[in-house]
Design a protein around this motif. Structure first.
Motif, PDB file in Angstrom:
ATOM      1  N   VAL A 121       1.366   1.099   4.083  1.00 23.59           N
ATOM      2  CA  VAL A 121       2.640   0.777   4.735  1.00 23.59           C
ATOM      3  C   VAL A 121       3.415  -0.281   3.945  1.00 23.59           C
ATOM      4  N   GLY A 122       2.969  -0.564   2.736  1.00 26.53           N
ATOM      5  CA  GLY A 122       3.730  -1.467   1.871  1.00 26.53           C
ATOM      6  C   GLY A 122       3.569  -2.938   2.206  1.00 26.53           C
ATOM      7  N   ARG A 141       4.671  -2.420  11.507  1.00 22.35           N
ATOM      8  CA  ARG A 141       3.788  -1.745  10.545  1.00 22.35           C
ATOM      9  C   ARG A 141       2.360  -2.258  10.694  1.00 22.35           C
ATOM     10  N   GLU A 171      13.745   4.347   8.479  1.00 27.66           N
ATOM     11  CA  GLU A 171      12.765   4.178   7.411  1.00 27.66           C
ATOM     12  C   GLU A 171      11.343   4.318   7.960  1.00 27.66           C
ATOM     13  N   GLU A 175       8.224   6.906   7.236  1.00 31.04           N
ATOM     14  CA  GLU A 175       6.936   6.365   6.843  1.00 31.04           C
ATOM     15  C   GLU A 175       5.821   6.916   7.730  1.00 31.04           C
ATOM     16  N   ARG A 178       4.953  10.270   6.634  1.00 30.33           N
ATOM     17  CA  ARG A 178       4.165  10.221   5.403  1.00 30.33           C
ATOM     18  C   ARG A 178       2.697   9.905   5.720  1.00 30.33           C
TER      19      ARG A 178
ATOM     20  N   MET B   1       9.530  -0.070  -1.755  1.00 30.77           N
ATOM     21  CA  MET B   1      10.129  -0.355  -0.445  1.00 30.77           C
ATOM     22  C   MET B   1      11.101  -1.536  -0.546  1.00 30.77           C
ATOM     23  N   VAL B   4      10.966  -4.677   1.929  1.00 27.43           N
ATOM     24  CA  VAL B   4       9.795  -5.548   1.851  1.00 27.43           C
ATOM     25  C   VAL B   4      10.071  -6.690   0.878  1.00 27.43           C
TER      26      VAL B   4
END
Lengths: 253, 277
Positions: A121-122, A141, A171, A175, A178, B1, B4
């Motif tokens: 999830v970055g 997230r 967004e 995600e 994904r 991203m 972020v």
């Protein structure tokens, strides 16, 4: 995978009146299916989700997962609430690992999985941060990672992106798709955003309030992977119109 | 991203600003009170000399210092004795308050039966029952600790119970979704959430414990700063009594700051969250 058979839920309000939150709900969700539940506030969507998770017991009817009746919260369910509900005193990583404080069996393998999820999830590099240092989207997230850390077969999401701004929300939807593609799961997703439901789901369940009932189940025949480009397709439009039609119809009455 | 990286930079900015802001506020919270205190001492000293007030009525700061320094070993002994009574009363308060607060928070039935009794103990002036306690348990350390405890434990019970009950229902539901037992819910969710409340309670409790220790020493002691104040005033050694009062306030400040320090070191998130005291 998930079966609801003629499930009703009646709450008693504080002044002693009976409030019918859900009436005769029957629904079955297949393994690895993505089902969205749409409806106005107070139609019992959240109650439905809590019934599936075993947080709330039905007044009548039967909720079962893989053939077994649901009586208490199960380990093969992960739940994401509208608010991130993170522990403010714990770091991001500790929050993701929180379920294992109850399940036991916290080992390096689990830690590795948590790290991998955060990366997915970055959020790699944020493991030691405290929740309040993160933005709302990042917090949510973390909550999603927490719901996935024990690798449940079922993911229940109660308006998970409801508190986010519109851009972050879109967004996050992509995600989620994904993640779902990488790790297929059965997902029940409660929302009151019609486009969100159509974009994400294989089937959209439309509910009406007082008493909470299912008024339609709409299959979404859009190809996967989904994208916002599909919003202009006629299938997308007709699904969205059909859902809106049901909801607006009821509001006139 | 993309968002972020944006978030990273914004948190980085805020954390680089934080220390500077903190050091400025430190200067404000330490320097200004010290200046005010210095000014007060100077004015006090000047007034005493200017109007030649006799020492037995209002001693000057310099006289207080001189009188206290003259009998320093004795004063130190009294100070240690009072500190010990305070600490013991404080520790007993913690040991009793925690389970009591957990009981109050865990069931309305227990809350309804314990709460009125608690309020009852608080409605009785401790100074009034201190002599009775001496009759009950004798004039020793135990009776002094008991009085300190009786004054110090109440705010602690109330704040811990408040913290336990103020746990957001979402967090409790989260615990339930993991099939948490009552004990797990208490240890993993409610108690950590209550930590800032616990520390507000501890800060009140430690200052109350000092008061309690002195009250205990007033009625039954042959040592301690409370006893010292009584015996000094009986002989019109007002300077010495003032010295004892100064030492008492130093004990209070040091112990209070110790609690603050413990919170900052072990529960930094609580110290930042609960700026209530």
């Amino acid at each position: 995978m998930i079966e609801l058979e003629r499930v009703s839920k009646i709450f008693e309000s504080e002044d002693g009146d009976a409030v019918v939150a859900l009436s005769e709900i029957s629904l079955s969700v297949a393994r690895n299916e993505f089902v969205a539940i749409v409806g106005r506030s107070g139609c019992g969507k959240s109650t439905l989700l809590r019934l599936v998770d075993g947080l709330v017991a039905p007044t009548s009817g039967r909720v079962s997962i893989a053939g077994a009746a649901v009586t208490t919260p199960r380990r093969d369910c992960g739940i994401v609430f509208q608010a991130p509900t993170l522990l403010p005193w714990a770091s991001v990583l500790e929050n993701v690992l929180f379920p294992f404080r109850f399940f036991g069996g916290l080992d390096d393998q689990v830690r590795g999985r948590a790290q991998a999820l955060l990366k997915l999830v970055g959020l790699n590099g944020f493991e030691k941060r405290k929740p309040r240092e993160l933005s709302g989207g990042m917090q949510q997230r973390v909550a999603i990672c927490r719901a996935l850390v024990h690798d449940p077969e079922i993911l229940l999401m109660d308006e998970p992106f409801g508190a986010l701004d519109a851009l972050t929300r879109e967004e996050m939807s992509l995600e989620l798709l994904r993640i779902w593609t990488e790790r297929p799961k059965t997902i029940v997703f409660v929302t009151h955003s019609v486009p969100e439901a159509v974009l994400l789901a294989d089937r959209v369940v439309v509910m009406s309030p007082r008493p909470g009932r299912i008024i339609d189940v709409i299959p979404v025949r859009l190809t996967r992977p989904r994208s916002f480009a599909q919003e202009s397709l006629s299938e997308f439009q007709s699904c969205a119109q059909r859902i809106r039609g049901h909801i607006l119809d009821r509001s006139v009455v | 991203m993309p968002n972020v990286s944006a978030d990273t930079s914004s948190t980085a900015v805020s954390s680089s600003l934080r220390p500077r802001r903190r050091s400025r506020s430190h200067a404000r919270t330490i320097v200004f009170p010290l200046l005010a205190l210095a000014l007060l001492i100077v004015v006090w000293e000047a007034v005493v000399w200017l109007f030649s007030i006799p020492e037995y009525l209002l001693p000057a700061p310099s006289q207080i210092f001189k009188a206290t320094a003259a009998v320093w070993p004795v004063m130190l002994e009294h100070t240690i004795s009072t500190t010990r009574t305070t600490m013991l009363g404080f520790l007993v308060s913690i040991v009793i308050s925690l389970p009591l607060a957990v009981a109050i928070a865990s069931s309305p039935l227990l809350a309804n039966s314990i709460y009125p009794l608690l309020v009852l103990t608080q409605s009785i002036p401790k100074v009034a029952i201190a002599p009775i306690i001496v009759v009950l348990v004798g004039a020793g350390e135990i009776s002094r600790v008991l009085v300190a405890f009786l004054i110090a434990f109440f705010p602690l019970v109330i704040s811990i119970a408040t913290g336990l009950l103020a746990t957001p229902p979402e967090l409790v539901e989260l615990g339930r979704s993991f099939n948490a037992t009552h004990l797990q819910e208490l240890i993993r969710i409610r108690l950590p959430h209550a930590v800032p409340f616990v520390f507000s309670g501890l800060k009140l409790s430690i200052t109350f414990a000092v008061i309690g220790a002195v009250v205990g020493e007033f009625v039954a002691a042959d040592r301690g700063l409370g006893y010292q104040i009584l015996s000094a005033t009986a002989f019109f050694k007002t300077s010495l009594a003032f010295g004892a009062v100064m030492l008492l306030s130093i004990i209070g400040i040091v112990l209070f700051q110790a609690v603050v320090l413990i919170e900052r070191i072990f529960f930094p998130w609580s110290a930042e969250e609960g700026r209530n005291l």
